[in-house]
Design an enzyme around this catalytic site. Structure first.
Site, PDB file in Angstrom:
ATOM      1  N   PHE A  12       0.824  -1.226   0.000  1.00  0.00           N
ATOM      2  CA  PHE A  12       0.000   0.000   0.000  1.00  0.00           C
ATOM      3  C   PHE A  12       0.857   1.276   0.000  1.00  0.00           C
ATOM      4  CE2 PHE A  12      -2.130   2.798   3.397  1.00  0.00           C
ATOM      5  CZ  PHE A  12      -2.693   3.661   2.468  1.00  0.00           C
ATOM      6  N   PHE A  82      10.077  -0.240   3.637  1.00  0.00           N
ATOM      7  CA  PHE A  82       8.645  -0.373   3.926  1.00  0.00           C
ATOM      8  C   PHE A  82       8.272  -1.827   4.205  1.00  0.00           C
ATOM      9  CE2 PHE A  82       8.630   3.331   1.050  1.00  0.00           C
ATOM     10  CZ  PHE A  82       7.756   4.194   1.686  1.00  0.00           C
ATOM     11  N   ALA A  84       7.177  -5.187   5.330  1.00  0.00           N
ATOM     12  CA  ALA A  84       6.776  -5.652   6.656  1.00  0.00           C
ATOM     13  C   ALA A  84       5.489  -6.441   6.553  1.00  0.00           C
ATOM     14  CB  ALA A  84       6.543  -4.458   7.597  1.00  0.00           C
ATOM     15  N   THR A 134       6.078   3.096  12.842  1.00  0.00           N
ATOM     16  CA  THR A 134       4.675   3.405  13.146  1.00  0.00           C
ATOM     17  C   THR A 134       4.552   4.015  14.545  1.00  0.00           C
ATOM     18  OG1 THR A 134       2.583   2.315  13.694  1.00  0.00           O
ATOM     19  CG2 THR A 134       4.514   0.944  13.807  1.00  0.00           C
ATOM     20  N   ASP A 135       3.519   4.814  14.741  1.00  0.00           N
ATOM     21  CA  ASP A 135       3.252   5.364  16.082  1.00  0.00           C
ATOM     22  C   ASP A 135       2.831   4.270  17.062  1.00  0.00           C
ATOM     23  OD1 ASP A 135       0.744   4.856  15.003  1.00  0.00           O
ATOM     24  OD2 ASP A 135      -0.118   6.800  15.520  1.00  0.00           O
ATOM     25  N   GLU A 136       2.478   3.079  16.536  1.00  0.00           N
ATOM     26  CA  GLU A 136       1.994   2.014  17.428  1.00  0.00           C
ATOM     27  C   GLU A 136       3.078   1.533  18.385  1.00  0.00           C
ATOM     28  OE1 GLU A 136      -0.667  -0.837  15.636  1.00  0.00           O
ATOM     29  OE2 GLU A 136      -1.185   0.548  14.025  1.00  0.00           O
ATOM     30  N   TYR A 159       2.539  -7.114  16.366  1.00  0.00           N
ATOM     31  CA  TYR A 159       2.958  -6.218  15.270  1.00  0.00           C
ATOM     32  C   TYR A 159       3.804  -5.068  15.807  1.00  0.00           C
ATOM     33  CZ  TYR A 159       2.573  -2.248  12.043  1.00  0.00           C
ATOM     34  OH  TYR A 159       2.850  -1.149  11.255  1.00  0.00           O
ATOM     35  N   LYS A 163       7.794  -4.050  15.257  1.00  0.00           N
ATOM     36  CA  LYS A 163       8.241  -2.770  14.677  1.00  0.00           C
ATOM     37  C   LYS A 163       9.156  -2.031  15.667  1.00  0.00           C
ATOM     38  CE  LYS A 163       7.145  -1.126  11.223  1.00  0.00           C
ATOM     39  NZ  LYS A 163       7.736  -1.247   9.849  1.00  0.00           N
ATOM     40  N   PRO A 214     -18.149  -4.506  10.341  1.00  0.00           N
ATOM     41  CA  PRO A 214     -17.789  -4.905  11.705  1.00  0.00           C
ATOM     42  C   PRO A 214     -16.989  -3.827  12.435  1.00  0.00           C
ATOM     43  CG  PRO A 214     -16.347  -5.980  10.098  1.00  0.00           C
ATOM     44  CD  PRO A 214     -17.261  -5.096   9.320  1.00  0.00           C
TER      45      PRO A 214
HETATM   46  P1  NAD Z   1       1.344  -3.589   3.296  1.00  0.00           P
HETATM   47  O1  NAD Z   1       1.041  -4.796   4.108  1.00  0.00           O
HETATM   48  O2  NAD Z   1       0.294  -3.015   2.412  1.00  0.00           O
HETATM   49  O3  NAD Z   1       2.609  -3.854   2.370  1.00  0.00           O
HETATM   50  C1  NAD Z   1       3.741  -4.537   2.832  1.00  0.00           C
HETATM   51  C2  NAD Z   1       4.584  -4.915   1.619  1.00  0.00           C
HETATM   52  O4  NAD Z   1       5.759  -5.583   2.096  1.00  0.00           O
HETATM   53  C3  NAD Z   1       3.882  -5.876   0.661  1.00  0.00           C
HETATM   54  O5  NAD Z   1       4.087  -5.459  -0.676  1.00  0.00           O
HETATM   55  C4  NAD Z   1       4.568  -7.212   0.917  1.00  0.00           C
HETATM   56  O6  NAD Z   1       4.600  -8.064  -0.220  1.00  0.00           O
HETATM   57  C5  NAD Z   1       5.963  -6.750   1.307  1.00  0.00           C
HETATM   58  N1  NAD Z   1       6.676  -7.742   2.142  1.00  0.00           N
HETATM   59  C6  NAD Z   1       6.201  -8.411   3.223  1.00  0.00           C
HETATM   60  N2  NAD Z   1       7.149  -9.249   3.686  1.00  0.00           N
HETATM   61  C7  NAD Z   1       8.253  -9.063   2.906  1.00  0.00           C
HETATM   62  C8  NAD Z   1       9.557  -9.622   2.897  1.00  0.00           C
HETATM   63  N3  NAD Z   1       9.931 -10.540   3.798  1.00  0.00           N
HETATM   64  N4  NAD Z   1      10.438  -9.191   1.961  1.00  0.00           N
HETATM   65  C9  NAD Z   1      10.073  -8.265   1.032  1.00  0.00           C
HETATM   66  N5  NAD Z   1       8.848  -7.731   0.978  1.00  0.00           N
HETATM   67  C10 NAD Z   1       7.949  -8.113   1.921  1.00  0.00           C
HETATM   68  O7  NAD Z   1       1.857  -2.495   4.351  1.00  0.00           O
HETATM   69  P2  NAD Z   1       1.711  -0.910   4.340  1.00  0.00           P
HETATM   70  O8  NAD Z   1       0.462  -0.541   5.006  1.00  0.00           O
HETATM   71  O9  NAD Z   1       2.013  -0.416   2.985  1.00  0.00           O
HETATM   72  O10 NAD Z   1       2.902  -0.531   5.322  1.00  0.00           O
HETATM   73  C11 NAD Z   1       4.218  -0.307   4.831  1.00  0.00           C
HETATM   74  C12 NAD Z   1       5.131   0.043   5.982  1.00  0.00           C
HETATM   75  O11 NAD Z   1       4.651   1.203   6.647  1.00  0.00           O
HETATM   76  C13 NAD Z   1       5.214  -1.050   7.044  1.00  0.00           C
HETATM   77  O12 NAD Z   1       6.545  -1.116   7.491  1.00  0.00           O
HETATM   78  C14 NAD Z   1       4.295  -0.551   8.164  1.00  0.00           C
HETATM   79  O13 NAD Z   1       4.715  -1.040   9.400  1.00  0.00           O
HETATM   80  C15 NAD Z   1       4.477   0.945   8.037  1.00  0.00           C
HETATM   81  N6  NAD Z   1       3.347   1.766   8.481  1.00  0.00           N
HETATM   82  C16 NAD Z   1       2.090   1.507   8.006  1.00  0.00           C
HETATM   83  C17 NAD Z   1       1.038   2.337   8.388  1.00  0.00           C
HETATM   84  C18 NAD Z   1      -0.368   2.120   7.856  1.00  0.00           C
HETATM   85  O14 NAD Z   1      -1.298   2.809   8.287  1.00  0.00           O
HETATM   86  N7  NAD Z   1      -0.588   1.224   6.908  1.00  0.00           N
HETATM   87  C19 NAD Z   1       1.273   3.402   9.261  1.00  0.00           C
HETATM   88  C20 NAD Z   1       2.579   3.637   9.722  1.00  0.00           C
HETATM   89  C21 NAD Z   1       3.609   2.800   9.308  1.00  0.00           C
HETATM   90  P1  TYD Z   2      -6.623  -1.116  11.277  1.00  0.00           P
HETATM   91  O1  TYD Z   2      -7.059  -0.494   9.988  1.00  0.00           O
HETATM   92  O2  TYD Z   2      -6.436  -2.596  11.339  1.00  0.00           O
HETATM   93  O3  TYD Z   2      -5.316  -0.335  11.732  1.00  0.00           O
HETATM   94  P2  TYD Z   2      -4.506  -0.393  13.160  1.00  0.00           P
HETATM   95  O4  TYD Z   2      -4.999  -1.543  13.946  1.00  0.00           O
HETATM   96  O5  TYD Z   2      -3.091  -0.570  12.714  1.00  0.00           O
HETATM   97  O6  TYD Z   2      -4.772   0.925  13.815  1.00  0.00           O
HETATM   98  O7  TYD Z   2      -7.693  -0.716  12.390  1.00  0.00           O
HETATM   99  C1  TYD Z   2      -8.029   0.636  12.630  1.00  0.00           C
HETATM  100  C2  TYD Z   2      -9.026   0.665  13.782  1.00  0.00           C
HETATM  101  O8  TYD Z   2     -10.244   0.063  13.333  1.00  0.00           O
HETATM  102  C3  TYD Z   2      -8.586  -0.142  14.983  1.00  0.00           C
HETATM  103  O9  TYD Z   2      -9.014   0.523  16.160  1.00  0.00           O
HETATM  104  C4  TYD Z   2      -9.322  -1.461  14.832  1.00  0.00           C
HETATM  105  C5  TYD Z   2     -10.607  -1.055  14.151  1.00  0.00           C
HETATM  106  N1  TYD Z   2     -11.234  -2.044  13.258  1.00  0.00           N
HETATM  107  C6  TYD Z   2     -12.585  -2.353  13.390  1.00  0.00           C
HETATM  108  O10 TYD Z   2     -13.286  -1.829  14.266  1.00  0.00           O
HETATM  109  N2  TYD Z   2     -13.126  -3.267  12.528  1.00  0.00           N
HETATM  110  C7  TYD Z   2     -12.400  -3.897  11.567  1.00  0.00           C
HETATM  111  O11 TYD Z   2     -12.961  -4.761  10.826  1.00  0.00           O
HETATM  112  C8  TYD Z   2     -11.010  -3.544  11.419  1.00  0.00           C
HETATM  113  C9  TYD Z   2     -10.162  -4.206  10.373  1.00  0.00           C
HETATM  114  C10 TYD Z   2     -10.463  -2.620  12.284  1.00  0.00           C
END
Ligand code: NAD
Ligand code: TYD
Length: 351
Positions: A12, A82, A84, A134-136, A159, A163, A214
């Site tokens: 993503f 990225f 993960a 991530t802020d998590e 998770y 991280k 949900p």
């Molecule tokens: P995502 O799950 O959409 O994408 C992860 C990508 O990593 C995928 O393309 C997957 O194929 C690849 N991948 C997984 N394991 C791998 C491996 N062993 N070797 C090579 N590639 C691999 O995740 P995202 O939401 O795009 O998040 C990207 C990064 O940003 C992550 O590190 C996540 O922790 C961080 N992040 C995400 C968010 C969010 O809201 N989505 C917020 C803050 C930080």
């Molecule tokens: P998510 O998108 O999984 O991100 P993160 O857990 O990394 O913050 O979830 C965002 C918020 O939405 C989290 O509080 C969990 C909640 N959630 C639901 O209530 N229903 C769902 O089906 C999902 C996937 C998440």
């Protein structure tokens, strides 16, 4: 010409970053390293077909010799990690996979980059590494306060623990070897190409199919939502202008409860797409184990030091996002066919 090795660039945020960088700079090339797990999707990169500045390699970041080969084949200037396992719910089911990819994968990548870049005097020239975190990792907030870069790490889910561990290895490489790294810690992203295991695309997809929406627990958990392009711009800035070995939090003061998010998606679809989509689709389901209550970022450091600001308001961002999913129903059909069905059943059937 600078070469960026971007891992997870078919996921993503990674694919949004690759598209943003190649759309912004002419004189760069990107070596996109992605294992293509369920979350990686080459369709995200389809618009780059024929663009010689984009080189894709299906590679696992835990595979040291494959990474070494890539570093020797391409003169890599910058690394952005990225790659993960990114979904909290899946981490509760399979923590080991998160330790493997997020911790061991990061250590492997750090080590290969260090060996490739280290000069005889122990310095690293102009090379730079950015760890996308991530802020998590900071844990959960009460009603008041924000995460600052100095907030102690207190991860709760497998998770966020993985991280945080990866962040500590990046810090250790900086402290021990003076390795030229930065860490960014961003709040929840939303926008195009997000896999429908995450709240916003899951709710959009289910609403369009008239399936139940949900909400975990009471729906009063709060996330600080940022449009993905603003995150990409922040990474670009930190990578090029950040003070080495510093951490930067990234967020736009956009805190919303899950109830608010789901109601807003329903409202938009009801008003613009399908009047049959209403609040009656909402189902309150069993809460997530260890569910963090509130995330809220203090972004003052990246604003004051690097001039970053979030350009996209939530009102604009959520409409753009829903419109993107409406225009890309085939993308959604592809990612939800096959394995997704089994995942969904397992996660939601008995909730
Ligand atoms: P995502 O799950 O959409 O994408 C992860 C990508 O990593 C995928 O393309 C997957 O194929 C690849 N991948 C997984 N394991 C791998 C491996 N062993 N070797 C090579 N590639 C691999 O995740 P995202 O939401 O795009 O998040 C990207 C990064 O940003 C992550 O590190 C996540 O922790 C961080 N992040 C995400 C968010 C969010 O809201 N989505 C917020 C803050 C930080
Ligand atoms: P998510 O998108 O999984 O991100 P993160 O857990 O990394 O913050 O979830 C965002 C918020 O939405 C989290 O509080 C969990 C909640 N959630 C639901 O209530 N229903 C769902 O089906 C999902 C996937 C998440």
């Amino acid at each position: 010409m600078k070469t960026y090795l971007v891992t997870g660039g078919a996921g993503f945020i990674g694919s949004n970053f690759v598209l943003y960088m190649l759309g912004t700079y002419d004189d760069i090339r990107i070596v996109n390293v992605d294992k293509l797990t369920y979350a990686g999707n080459l369709e995200n990169l389809a618009s780059l077909k024929g663009d010689e500045r984009h080189i894709f390699s299906q590679t696992d970041i835990c595979d040291k010799s494959a990474l070494e080969k890539l570093f020797s084949e391409y003169e890599v200037d910058y690394v952005v990690n990225f790659a993960a396992e990114s979904h909290v719910d899946r981490s509760i089911l399979i923590p080991e996979l998160f330790a493997q990819t997020n911790v061991m994968g990061t250590v492997t990548l750090l080590d290969v980059a260090k060996r490739a870049w280290e000069q005889t005097d122990g310095t690293f020239g102009d090379h730079r590494y950015l760890q996308v975190s991530t802020d998590e990792v900071y844990g959960s907030l009460g009603a008041e306060g924000y995460f600052k870069e100095t907030t102690p790490l207190d991860p709760h889910s497998p998770y966020s623990a993985s991280k945080a561990s990866a962040d500590l290895f990046v810090k250790a490489y900086g402290d021990t070897y003076r390795f030229p790294a930065n860490i960014t810690r961003c709040s929840n992203n939303y926008g195009p190409f997000q896999f429908p295991e995450k709240l916003i695309p899951l709710v959009i997809n289910n609403a369009l199919d008239h399936k139940s929406l949900p909400i975990y627990g009471d729906g009063m958990n709060v996330r600080d939502w940022l449009y993905v392009e603003d995150h990409c711009k922040a990474i670009d800035l930190v990578l090029h202008k950040g003070v080495l070995r510093e951490v930067y939090n990234v967020g736009g003061h956009n805190e919303r409860s899950n109830n608010f998010i789901v109601h807003r998606v329903i409202e938009y679809i009801h008003d613009h797409v399908d009047a049959e989509v209403t609040d009656t689709l909402i189902t309150y389901v069993e809460d997530r184990k260890g569910h963090d209550r509130r995330y809220g970022i203090d972004p003052e450091k990246i604003k004051d030091d690097l001039g970053w600001y979030p350009a996209t308001t939530f009102e604009v961002g959520i409409e753009k996002t829903i419109e993107w999913y409406l225009k890309n129903k085939v993308w959604m059909e592809h990612v939800t066919s096959g394995a997704y069905q089994g995942y969904y059943e397992k996660m939601y059937r008995n909730r």
